[in-house]
Design an enzyme around this catalytic site. Structure first.
Site, short mmCIF file in Angstrom:
data_model
loop_
_atom_site.label_atom_id
_atom_site.label_comp_id
_atom_site.label_asym_id
_atom_site.label_seq_id
_atom_site.Cartn_x
_atom_site.Cartn_y
_atom_site.Cartn_z
N GLU B 55 20.77 21.05 -6.35
CA GLU B 55 22.01 20.32 -6.65
C GLU B 55 22.54 19.57 -5.43
O GLU B 55 22.99 18.44 -5.54
CB GLU B 55 23.07 21.27 -7.21
CG GLU B 55 22.84 21.67 -8.66
CD GLU B 55 21.73 22.69 -8.87
OE1 GLU B 55 21.30 23.30 -7.87
OE2 GLU B 55 21.28 22.88 -10.01
N HIS B 124 27.54 29.73 -17.23
CA HIS B 124 27.38 28.54 -18.07
C HIS B 124 28.68 28.23 -18.80
O HIS B 124 28.67 27.67 -19.88
CB HIS B 124 26.25 28.74 -19.10
CG HIS B 124 24.89 28.90 -18.49
ND1 HIS B 124 24.48 30.06 -17.90
CD2 HIS B 124 23.87 28.04 -18.36
CE1 HIS B 124 23.24 29.92 -17.45
NE2 HIS B 124 22.85 28.70 -17.71
#
Lengths: 330, 317
Positions: B55, B124
């Site tokens: 990321e 999530h």
């Protein structure tokens, strides 16, 4: 420019950088400058790299690259303005000293968190490749940076996407108090192989050796579009910063003017080649001192930035929150 | 909403070759939520880049691209995974314009799905908008419906500073409304009054907007409902106008209560409109716990909790 002129010019830049370095350190001790990260010891490797580059190449440098900047033509006063954080500073006095920015010379503005410039360099190189241009990106960092996730991410991305990036590790042996042996178990240049790119080591204190390697590697990267990791071995002759006292953690030194000093090494080789003599060396040193002293006195008189500049450039267009806060404070 | 975002990206990419998408599994696979489906086939692997799994590298590269004149749209697969890139966002993207004295800027739209309601558990389902809103230089947006998603994304793709575009993943496929084919923009920094009433003001955004609207209509609440749309800079004027009319406020968000956007908005109201208030400013939010998997329904604000706050305010006349 013939070779003699090129190397004498390089030497002149090294001397100018050293002179400026010492001037700022002295000024800091006198309370005229807030802070500084000296470059002393890393002149040869930076100038050697700069000699190999073209004007439109992009540099994602770190906070110890004054010789690099001077060699690419950044005026002494631009650097002093940044050190002073005055109203003429490209960054409007917003950053601590040593965090320069010079877009005109393709130098990115410098951040403190180490190695975070490396992934940006990969992105800039992606843009070059995408636009099918021929320039390249050079990014610089110290030995400590090789431990960061940003180093890993950038090396990996540059290799995976075949990007024209020269990763120049300025291994000055010390990351503040941590010696390079405790930073990493393998030699830095060897890490390149794990990412699938060229890697090599060079004596970064030898201007001639550095230029030779830089020229060859820059050319390869420009022609192939592929990245390279160059470990330029050098030595941080000064403290990490003016707030640091290296006597607490190290006994090894390269004193200024000793045979390990890159400026002394350059002088010796230049004389051997008949490019320069003692009288010229003396002249170059005097000219550097005169220029630095004069510019320093001159820029010290430049007023600080106006308070309202604090609220500018957060966004292209300011918003009501910032405007309201400006009203409250000013 | 997935379709609205996809077609907006498509139409902008067709006319502006500086727009580059990059992220994990966004190309061939079309993204784990299929938001970028078909775009790589249409625009090629150079413009829709399947990146290595890193990321901070995705965001760092995007910043470098943006500085060099491209208009990158990085995707972070789940907002929960953004934190290794936090340094890049806070110390590079957000400060670039400022620290370079305006020499460099970062026109980047970082898209990322966020929030709960899909049984995502700890990693999530997080709502991290406050982290980003707290950082000078970032602009934080969250659409609550497909129409706004297109309009806000269109405005974002012309904006010259970094944007965190938070997509409420719970609404990706559940929220449908008419999205015109023609170009339009929803202005950044402007809230939308999505329901009007006199007794009470709801301030909310993202996935909580449909919940609040349903609660209001089901229970015939005479309430203003403000969808912030832009979280930072939030639209203070619209909030104040409503509060001065109703005198009662409930702020609803999924993110934990402490130092969430509700804290900022209640302080903002208290500073400017305390004389108009007829009762306390209330917050209905996620609790200050991590986001649980099995007990998700207890974590997320719901109609019952909203009505409890409404009843509490009804005591103040």
């Amino acid at each position: 420019m013939d070779e003699k002129e090129m190397f004498v010019n390089a030497y002149r830049t090294m001397v100018l950088a050293r002179t400026l370095d010492k001037k700022i350190v002295t000024a800091q001790r006198q309370g005229r400058v807030g802070f500084y990260t000296p470059t002393m010891g890393q002149e040869a490797l930076q100038v050697g790299m700069s000699m190999a580059l073209e004007k439109d190449d992009l540099i994602y440098e770190y906070y110890r690259d004054v010789p690099f900047m001077l060699h690419r033509g950044v005026p002494v006063e631009t650097l002093i303005d940044q050190i002073m954080g005055n109203s003429m500073d490209n960054e409007k006095g917003r950053q601590m000293p040593s965090h320069y920015s010079a877009k005109e010379y393709n130098f990115m503005s410098v951040q403190s968190p180490v190695a975070t410039n490396l992934p940006l360099a990969a992105g800039a190189a992606y843009a070059i490749k995408y636009r099918k241009k021929k320039n390249i990106v050079v990014t610089t960092f110290g030995d400590g940076s090789t431990s960061t996730p940003d180093f890993h991410a950038a090396m990996n991305m540059a290799a995976v996407f075949d990007l024209p990036v020269v990763f120049l590790c300025e291994n000055n042996k010390w990351a503040i108090s941590l010696p390079v042996e405790k930073q990493t178990k393998v030699e830095i240049w060897k890490k390149a192989e794990a990412y699938g790119m060229r890697g090599l080591k060079v004596d970064g204190n030898d201007l001639f050796a550095m230029y030779e390697v830089a020229k060859a590697e820059v050319e390869k990267t420009r022609n192939t579009g592929e990245p390279v990791l160059i470990e330029a071995v050098s030595y941080r002759m000064g403290p990490h910063s003016t707030s640091d006292d290296p006597s607490k953690y190290r006994t090894d030194t390269i004193p200024e003017g000793s045979e390990g000093d890159p400026i002394v090494i350059a002088e010796k080789k230049l004389k051997e080649k008949g490019y320069i003599d003692d009288a010229q060396i003396e002249k170059i040193k005097n000219e550097a001192k005169e220029l630095v002293d004069r510019k320093f006195e001159e820029r010290e008189k430049v007023p600080p930035p106006k308070p309202e500049t604090m609220f500018q450039d957060v966004y292209e267009n300011s918003n009501w929150i910032i405007e309201e806060e400006k009203g409250d404070i000013l | 909403m997935v379709q609205a975002i996809n077609s907006t990206l498509d139409s902008f990419m067709a006319r502006d070759d500086s727009i580059i998408l990059l992220g994990e599994d966004i190309g061939k696979d079309g993204g784990v939520f299929r938001v970028t489906d078909g775009l790589q086939a249409k625009y090629g692997t150079e413009r829709v880049i399947d990146t290595p799994l890193v990321e901070l590298g995705i965001v760092g590269m995007a910043i470098g691209m943006a500085v060099s004149g491209l208009r990158p749209v990085p995707e972070i697969q789940f907002q929960d995974f953004i934190f290794t890139a936090f340094d890049q966002l806070v110390n590079q993207a957000a400060k670039m314009r400022y620290r370079s004295g305006g020499s460099y800027n970062v026109p980047m739209v970082l898209r990322t799905p966020y929030g709960g309601g899909i049984k995502g558990g700890l990693y999530h389902a997080q709502s991290g908008e406050a982290y980003f809103a707290h950082t000078a230089g970032l602009t934080v947006i969250s659409p609550s419906n497909p129409y706004d998603a297109k309009g806000l994304l269109s405005a974002s793709l012309k904006y010259n500073d970094p944007i965190i575009f938070l997509e409420p993943k719970r609404l990706y496929r559940s929220m449908k409304n008419d999205v015109p084919d023609e170009d339009y923009e929803v202005p950044i920094g402007k809230a939308s009054l999505v329901h009007e009433g006199d007794d009470l003001t709801f301030v909310t955004y993202g996935s909580m907007v449909p919940l609040v609207l349903n609660t209001v209509s089901k229970n015939n609440l005479n309430a203003d409902v403000i969808d912030l749309r832009t979280i930072m800079p939030y639209d203070g004027e619209t909030i104040l106008n409503s509060v001065k009319k109703t005198g009662k406020v409930i702020i609803v968000h999924e993110a934990p209560r402490t130092l969430g956007m509700g804290a900022e908005i209640s302080a903002f109201i208290a500073e400017r409109a305390i004389d108009y208030l007829m009762g306390p400013i209330l917050r209905v939010t996620g609790p200050d716990t991590p986001f649980p998997y099995r007990l998700e329904d207890y974590y997320m604000p719901n109609e019952t909790r909203i009505l409890k706050a409404v009843r509490k305010l009804q005591e103040y006349r």
